[in-house]
Design a protein around this motif. Sequence first.
Motif, PDB file in Angstrom:
ATOM      1  N   UNK A 198     -19.415  -8.066 -35.370  1.00 60.82           N
ATOM      2  CA  UNK A 198     -19.601  -8.119 -36.820  1.00 60.82           C
ATOM      3  C   UNK A 198     -20.951  -8.760 -37.112  1.00 60.82           C
ATOM      4  N   UNK A 199     -21.844  -8.005 -37.741  1.00 55.88           N
ATOM      5  CA  UNK A 199     -23.169  -8.504 -38.116  1.00 55.88           C
ATOM      6  C   UNK A 199     -23.181  -8.737 -39.618  1.00 55.88           C
ATOM      7  N   UNK A 204     -24.116 -13.031 -36.043  1.00 51.74           N
ATOM      8  CA  UNK A 204     -23.305 -12.091 -35.272  1.00 51.74           C
ATOM      9  C   UNK A 204     -22.047 -12.798 -34.787  1.00 51.74           C
ATOM     10  N   UNK A 205     -20.898 -12.244 -35.140  1.00 45.74           N
ATOM     11  CA  UNK A 205     -19.615 -12.747 -34.653  1.00 45.74           C
ATOM     12  C   UNK A 205     -18.999 -11.677 -33.763  1.00 45.74           C
ATOM     13  N   UNK A 206     -18.595 -12.086 -32.576  1.00 39.23           N
ATOM     14  CA  UNK A 206     -18.089 -11.122 -31.594  1.00 39.23           C
ATOM     15  C   UNK A 206     -16.748 -11.592 -31.046  1.00 39.23           C
ATOM     16  N   UNK A 253     -22.155  -4.898 -24.836  1.00 47.08           N
ATOM     17  CA  UNK A 253     -23.485  -4.426 -25.233  1.00 47.08           C
ATOM     18  C   UNK A 253     -23.377  -3.305 -26.260  1.00 47.08           C
ATOM     19  N   UNK A 254     -22.493  -2.339 -25.998  1.00 52.03           N
ATOM     20  CA  UNK A 254     -22.367  -1.164 -26.875  1.00 52.03           C
ATOM     21  C   UNK A 254     -21.938  -1.562 -28.284  1.00 52.03           C
ATOM     22  N   UNK A 255     -20.959  -2.446 -28.395  1.00 54.95           N
ATOM     23  CA  UNK A 255     -20.460  -2.848 -29.709  1.00 54.95           C
ATOM     24  C   UNK A 255     -21.527  -3.589 -30.511  1.00 54.95           C
ATOM     25  N   UNK A 263     -25.116  -1.877 -39.254  1.00 54.67           N
ATOM     26  CA  UNK A 263     -24.826  -2.941 -40.231  1.00 54.67           C
ATOM     27  C   UNK A 263     -23.372  -2.889 -40.712  1.00 54.67           C
ATOM     28  N   UNK A 264     -22.481  -2.534 -39.785  1.00 57.21           N
ATOM     29  CA  UNK A 264     -21.045  -2.524 -40.059  1.00 57.21           C
ATOM     30  C   UNK A 264     -20.304  -3.036 -38.826  1.00 57.21           C
ATOM     31  N   UNK A 265     -19.102  -3.573 -39.005  1.00 58.52           N
ATOM     32  CA  UNK A 265     -18.335  -4.012 -37.835  1.00 58.52           C
ATOM     33  C   UNK A 265     -18.003  -2.824 -36.932  1.00 58.52           C
ATOM     34  N   UNK A 266     -18.089  -3.042 -35.623  1.00 59.75           N
ATOM     35  CA  UNK A 266     -17.834  -1.964 -34.660  1.00 59.75           C
ATOM     36  C   UNK A 266     -16.937  -2.483 -33.540  1.00 59.75           C
ATOM     37  N   UNK A 267     -15.917  -1.704 -33.227  1.00 55.08           N
ATOM     38  CA  UNK A 267     -15.031  -2.012 -32.105  1.00 55.08           C
ATOM     39  C   UNK A 267     -15.248  -0.970 -31.015  1.00 55.08           C
ATOM     40  N   UNK A 268     -15.453  -1.446 -29.786  1.00 55.88           N
ATOM     41  CA  UNK A 268     -15.615  -0.560 -28.628  1.00 55.88           C
ATOM     42  C   UNK A 268     -14.713  -1.065 -27.508  1.00 55.88           C
TER      43      UNK A 268
END
Length: 752
Positions: A198-199, A204-206, A253-255, A263-268
Amino acid sequence: MKTQYIGKPVSRVDGLAKVTGSAKYSADFKVEGMLYGYIVSGSIAKGRIISIDTSGAMSLKGVLQVFTHENVSGLPWFSIKYKDMDAPTGSPFRPLHDDKIIYSGQPVALVVAETFELARYAASLVHVSYQEEDFTTDLVKNMDQSYKAPVGKLGYVSPKSRGNADEAFDQAAFKMSGSYQHGAEHHNPMELFSTTAIWENGKLTVYDKTQGVSNCQFYIGNVFGLAYKDVRIISPYVGGAFGSGLRPQYQLFMAVLAALELKRPVKVGLTRQQMFTFGHRPVTLQQLQLSASTDGSLESIKHEAFSETSRFENYTEIIVNWSGTMYNCDNVKLKYELVGLDMYTPVDMRAPGAVTGAHAIESAMDELAYELKMDPLIFRLKNYADEDQTEEKPFSSKELIACYREGAEKFGWTKRSIGPRSMREGNQLIGWGVATAAWDAFQAPARAKALLSIDGKLIVSSGTSDIGTGTYTIMTQIAAESLGLKIEDVTFKLGDTNMPLAPLEGGSWTAASVGAAVKGVCEDVKKKLKKMAVKTKTSPFYDTSSKDIVFDSGIISDVNDSSKSISIVDLMRIAGVNSIEETSTSGPNPINKMKYTFNSHAAVFAEVKVDEDLGIVRVTRVVCAVAAGKILNPKTARSQILGGVVWGISKALEEESKMDHQYGRFMNHNLSEYHVPVNKDINDIEVIFVEEKDDIVNPLGVKGVGEIGIIGVAGAIANAVFHATGVRVRNLPITMDKVLQIAEDDKNQVAV
């Protein structure tokens, strides 16, 4: 009498959250507007990408981007100096960095879409064309390319030889020679790797599956050029890792890449098949030569090991070193070399190196015992090492003889007949085997924070992990006893880079490292409370000596006068203090480290039954006697040893990742074909914790139990199979075809 929690079988404090489903793992975190990524894996072992056609995927409504090496550039990455904390020497793999393919299954694209299902379907529409190059993935066929393993990886120590093993071997009355091999193994934890990034507002929160939040923070900061303070990694629960989570895996790395770009939350997340594409326990070939005098004294040990690594990194394990410390022998020759192959770098896997080396040296010891016509246990006792001959140092403590004694008594070893094929039940041949295990008792620097509030509740935190080992529970026990609180008034928190720095969770060092920090910070809070008690005028301890003050169940009292007491809550209230906060750092004693060798030890006894006609091997009983210093929690510690023994059975009889060298790819990359034990495979397992007091190893006197339970199991089982059948299978896993084939060739032939 003071309430004690350390050493008691306290149930897991996180147990309720896990069984009710409220414990959140990395894939469970969801935020509004989240996107989903699906990774496209390469299909060749070596070469270049000629073209990537992403048009089909991008034409779908809801697909936002397909990341490839063609549109990923300008990243700061990291220098050789600033890699992840568990990286071996070499140049780390950089996903989507260029068009080069350096191993099969390498990630070549990331499809990001509004839903997981859409991303997965779109990934099937990405078409990649390759130019293939010659490759090799066969360790045995490339032995002539071996080279000396370089020093550099965390914890690696080059093997040291002593005396003249060649001359002693040539002149010995009794000797044995043998080669031992085991195949690749993959970790396969229940929880797959997953990352949510999440940016937001420059931060950045991961949420990531990892055994080291600080390592992931370090990695992400270096790769993307972000300030560490702007990167927060959170990992409160881990559903197994066994070493696979020590290094950041490529879904992280990918997420982050996608979240920063879109600029959106991404789940990988990774699929089970993709879990076979980022490291494994390496295929290793070992050669042993042992010799002994007529009275059974070891005269020489020669141990060589050759392990696979990638072309781009030098992955090392301590494999042969154990042969120089396990037994008393003046002539030891050790050699450890690597063979670079076209595959991903191996990674640490439970008891890395030790479990590999122990299978070979313990099998060889069994073989030499038979040459001597000596009981294998008596042979080990005959050559017992009272000190570390390699480093010429005493052990801080060593209760291995007690392990032998108590384990043998529980197992009934004296009833064993020495001859192979001498024990049976109908067509079931019965065999009994024994093996020794040893593991380093590490301690690393760690920090912990304690916050005691006016309601008497204590929160202790450290940025460590709990991969199922019971870290939440034992740290709560340590804190409660150290500060004299009820255990229900203590909460331990972990898995967050906003918490004090802790080392990677691995190597069986967390109990000693983080535990010492937790004990230290609670002692610091206790000192403040004592000072408060003697400085506050309305306190019953005002203007008295603090040396007689004791803490128990939240009550402060006088050791000589129980009528003089006050609760911690009341003391803080009358002193006008709302909270007490302390942070403490602990680390190993460098003087003790120079003077002593720190090891845990175990003796493993195994019984097998082998179908004489079919060659099917069943492990019917295992007794594992362990000396690991202070056992903080017998309940969670027993679970660790049980898990280690089960995995040792699996290693001995079932587990192997099968590489097809024609394609350079692991073919059984799923849980239907990668064999692991089921309930029916596991029978009686007895765990014995031998009493061992060690005031030198660390402030808690603990040695850790995560690794020691697996180390000697495969050797004990292999030795039991020989005792049952007269067939020596040196190539793990011991499957029915090997037992039958060797027996068919010659039942009395010791086969490679």
